[in-house]
Design a protein around this motif. Structure first.
Motif, PDB file in Angstrom:
ATOM      1  N   SER A  55       1.075  -1.185  -0.002  1.00  0.00           N
ATOM      2  CA  SER A  55       0.072  -0.004   0.125  1.00  0.00           C
ATOM      3  C   SER A  55       0.753   1.148  -0.051  1.00  0.00           C
ATOM      4  N   LEU A  56       0.332   2.462  -0.338  1.00  0.00           N
ATOM      5  CA  LEU A  56       1.064   3.430  -0.340  1.00  0.00           C
ATOM      6  C   LEU A  56       1.584   3.893   0.937  1.00  0.00           C
ATOM      7  N   GLY A  57       3.188   4.229   0.747  1.00  0.00           N
ATOM      8  CA  GLY A  57       3.946   4.701   1.857  1.00  0.00           C
ATOM      9  C   GLY A  57       4.270   3.600   2.801  1.00  0.00           C
ATOM     10  N   GLN A  58       3.964   2.330   2.402  1.00  0.00           N
ATOM     11  CA  GLN A  58       4.250   1.189   3.229  1.00  0.00           C
ATOM     12  C   GLN A  58       4.918   0.184   2.417  1.00  0.00           C
ATOM     13  N   GLY A  59       5.820  -0.671   3.358  1.00  0.00           N
ATOM     14  CA  GLY A  59       6.553  -1.672   2.726  1.00  0.00           C
ATOM     15  C   GLY A  59       5.758  -2.876   2.264  1.00  0.00           C
ATOM     16  N   PRO A  60       6.339  -3.835   1.624  1.00  0.00           N
ATOM     17  CA  PRO A  60       5.697  -4.932   0.975  1.00  0.00           C
ATOM     18  C   PRO A  60       5.075  -5.975   2.365  1.00  0.00           C
ATOM     19  N   GLU A  61       4.101  -6.126   2.016  1.00  0.00           N
ATOM     20  CA  GLU A  61       3.322  -6.943   3.192  1.00  0.00           C
ATOM     21  C   GLU A  61       3.388  -8.312   2.724  1.00  0.00           C
ATOM     22  N   PHE A  62       3.846  -9.434   3.132  1.00  0.00           N
ATOM     23  CA  PHE A  62       3.873 -10.800   2.955  1.00  0.00           C
ATOM     24  C   PHE A  62       2.641 -11.409   2.949  1.00  0.00           C
ATOM     25  N   LEU A  63       2.393 -12.213   1.727  1.00  0.00           N
ATOM     26  CA  LEU A  63       1.072 -12.981   1.604  1.00  0.00           C
ATOM     27  C   LEU A  63       1.158 -14.392   1.507  1.00  0.00           C
ATOM     28  N   ILE A  64       2.018 -14.797   0.830  1.00  0.00           N
ATOM     29  CA  ILE A  64       2.261 -16.194   0.587  1.00  0.00           C
ATOM     30  C   ILE A  64       3.425 -16.305   0.190  1.00  0.00           C
ATOM     31  N   TYR A  65       3.849 -17.732   0.330  1.00  0.00           N
ATOM     32  CA  TYR A  65       5.193 -18.046  -0.163  1.00  0.00           C
ATOM     33  C   TYR A  65       5.247 -19.584  -0.784  1.00  0.00           C
ATOM     34  N   PHE A  66       5.471 -19.871  -1.957  1.00  0.00           N
ATOM     35  CA  PHE A  66       5.502 -21.213  -2.235  1.00  0.00           C
ATOM     36  C   PHE A  66       6.977 -21.702  -2.676  1.00  0.00           C
ATOM     37  N   GLN A  67       7.451 -22.956  -2.249  1.00  0.00           N
ATOM     38  CA  GLN A  67       8.555 -23.778  -2.679  1.00  0.00           C
ATOM     39  C   GLN A  67       7.817 -24.926  -3.500  1.00  0.00           C
ATOM     40  N   GLY A  68       8.343 -24.650  -4.683  1.00  0.00           N
ATOM     41  CA  GLY A  68       7.606 -25.618  -5.847  1.00  0.00           C
ATOM     42  C   GLY A  68       6.196 -25.233  -5.978  1.00  0.00           C
ATOM     43  N   THR A  69       5.469 -26.487  -6.016  1.00  0.00           N
ATOM     44  CA  THR A  69       4.083 -26.196  -6.219  1.00  0.00           C
ATOM     45  C   THR A  69       3.476 -26.006  -4.752  1.00  0.00           C
ATOM     46  N   GLY A  70       3.940 -26.137  -3.671  1.00  0.00           N
ATOM     47  CA  GLY A  70       3.230 -26.061  -2.507  1.00  0.00           C
ATOM     48  C   GLY A  70       3.229 -24.906  -1.699  1.00  0.00           C
ATOM     49  N   ALA A  71       2.259 -24.327  -0.995  1.00  0.00           N
ATOM     50  CA  ALA A  71       2.415 -23.085  -0.392  1.00  0.00           C
ATOM     51  C   ALA A  71       3.047 -23.560   1.008  1.00  0.00           C
ATOM     52  N   ALA A  72       4.470 -22.915   0.976  1.00  0.00           N
ATOM     53  CA  ALA A  72       5.124 -23.217   2.373  1.00  0.00           C
ATOM     54  C   ALA A  72       4.574 -22.426   3.376  1.00  0.00           C
ATOM     55  N   ASP A  73       4.247 -21.399   3.208  1.00  0.00           N
ATOM     56  CA  ASP A  73       3.733 -20.397   4.289  1.00  0.00           C
ATOM     57  C   ASP A  73       2.593 -19.518   3.577  1.00  0.00           C
ATOM     58  N   ASP A  74       1.432 -19.586   4.048  1.00  0.00           N
ATOM     59  CA  ASP A  74       0.280 -18.747   3.572  1.00  0.00           C
ATOM     60  C   ASP A  74      -0.386 -17.938   4.609  1.00  0.00           C
ATOM     61  N   SER A  75       0.526 -17.673   5.901  1.00  0.00           N
ATOM     62  CA  SER A  75      -0.134 -17.010   6.810  1.00  0.00           C
ATOM     63  C   SER A  75      -0.453 -15.447   6.768  1.00  0.00           C
ATOM     64  N   GLY A  76       0.178 -15.036   5.537  1.00  0.00           N
ATOM     65  CA  GLY A  76       0.198 -13.439   5.257  1.00  0.00           C
ATOM     66  C   GLY A  76      -1.515 -13.276   4.516  1.00  0.00           C
ATOM     67  N   LEU A  77      -1.905 -14.426   3.933  1.00  0.00           N
ATOM     68  CA  LEU A  77      -3.155 -13.885   3.195  1.00  0.00           C
ATOM     69  C   LEU A  77      -4.503 -13.553   4.322  1.00  0.00           C
ATOM     70  N   PRO A  78      -4.963 -12.203   3.844  1.00  0.00           N
ATOM     71  CA  PRO A  78      -5.623 -11.615   5.090  1.00  0.00           C
ATOM     72  C   PRO A  78      -6.962 -12.201   5.505  1.00  0.00           C
ATOM     73  N   ASN A  79      -7.558 -13.061   4.173  1.00  0.00           N
ATOM     74  CA  ASN A  79      -8.855 -13.704   4.642  1.00  0.00           C
ATOM     75  C   ASN A  79      -9.122 -14.781   3.541  1.00  0.00           C
ATOM     76  N   ASP A  80     -10.272 -15.555   3.590  1.00  0.00           N
ATOM     77  CA  ASP A  80     -10.367 -16.354   2.616  1.00  0.00           C
ATOM     78  C   ASP A  80     -11.066 -16.033   1.176  1.00  0.00           C
ATOM     79  N   ARG A  81     -11.022 -14.696   1.240  1.00  0.00           N
ATOM     80  CA  ARG A  81     -11.180 -14.530  -0.285  1.00  0.00           C
ATOM     81  C   ARG A  81      -9.833 -14.287  -1.121  1.00  0.00           C
ATOM     82  N   PHE A  82      -8.649 -14.585  -0.538  1.00  0.00           N
ATOM     83  CA  PHE A  82      -7.581 -14.445  -1.095  1.00  0.00           C
ATOM     84  C   PHE A  82      -6.979 -15.938  -1.338  1.00  0.00           C
TER      85      PHE A  82
END
Lengths: 111, 115
Positions: free
Chosen positions: B38-65
């Motif tokens: 967002s404007l004036g802020q740093g990148p906010e982590f959403l999700i990280y994949f290692q290969g095909t799998g999501a290694a960490d999806d803790s940053g997704l804000p809600n189930d719409r993402f």
């Protein structure tokens, strides 16, 4: 969880002045630490990095030392140029691969 | 070589609509990240994949993402029932492998505007 705190900006300096942008972090384990830069109208790009305690990253006259005892990674440059005007982001990458960024510090260098 | 590419570069949509954002990582990079800035802020982590799998999806804000990377290369970030607060620049980054010392390479971002 992990966090990165950067010195708030904006920072305005005259050309050839000394620059310090403070960065401290909170993390479990031994993260890698990074400074990224975003020039006006461009994407994020790596400026420098350090992967273990006491390592010094350097690039384009910028330096930062990984200080585990103070959990800091302050960015310094001895003599800034107008072309250094940009937004600077401190970031960490945990051992688990998760990345956390600070909010950025805007630097403006005036001739 | 080619860097990380993201399409579209700009997306304007109406509140309540569904959007898909695409990321093409650097060839051979196994790790892929999505961020929201967002404007004036740093990148906010959403999700990280290692290969095909999501290694960490803790940053997704809600189930719409939701994000996928079915073949371990291209990734798509999907946002359902968009809200005005979803407006931001969505960044993708890739890095070579599993080592936590690897540098991330960022794409130019997709600017999403929800009206």
């Amino acid at each position: 969880g992990d966090s990165v705190t950067q010195m708030e900006g904006p920072v305005t300096l005259s050309e050839e002045a000394f620059l310090t942008i403070n960065c401290t972090y909170t993390a479990t384990g031994y993260p890698s630490l990074f400074w990224y830069v975003q020039y006006p109208g461009e994407g994020l790009q790596l400026l420098l990095k350090a992967t273990k305690a006491d390592d010094k990253g350097s690039n384009k006259g910028f330096e930062a030392t990984y200080r585990k005892e103070t959990t800091s990674f302050h960015l310094e440059k001895g003599s800034v140029q107008v072309s250094d005007s940009a937004v600077y982001f401190c970031a960490l990458l945990s051992n688990a691969g998760k990345s956390t960024f600070g909010d950025g510090t805007t630097l403006t260098v005036k001739p | 070589g080619a860097g990380v590419s993201q399409t579209p570069s700009n997306k304007v949509t109406e509140k309540g609509k569904y959007v898909e954002l695409r990321c093409d990582p650097i060839s051979g990079h196994t790790a892929l990240y999505w961020y929201r800035q967002s404007l004036g802020q740093g990148p906010e982590f959403l999700i990280y994949f290692q290969g095909t799998g999501a290694a960490d999806d803790s940053g997704l804000p809600n189930d719409r993402f939701f994000a996928v990377r079915p073949e371990g290369s291209v990734s798509t970030l999907k946002i359902q029932r968009t809200e005005r607060g979803d407006s931001a620049v969505y960044l993708c980054a890739s890095r070579p492998g599993g080592a936590s010392t690897d540098t991330q390479y960022f794409g130019p971002g997709t600017r999403l505007t929800v009206l």
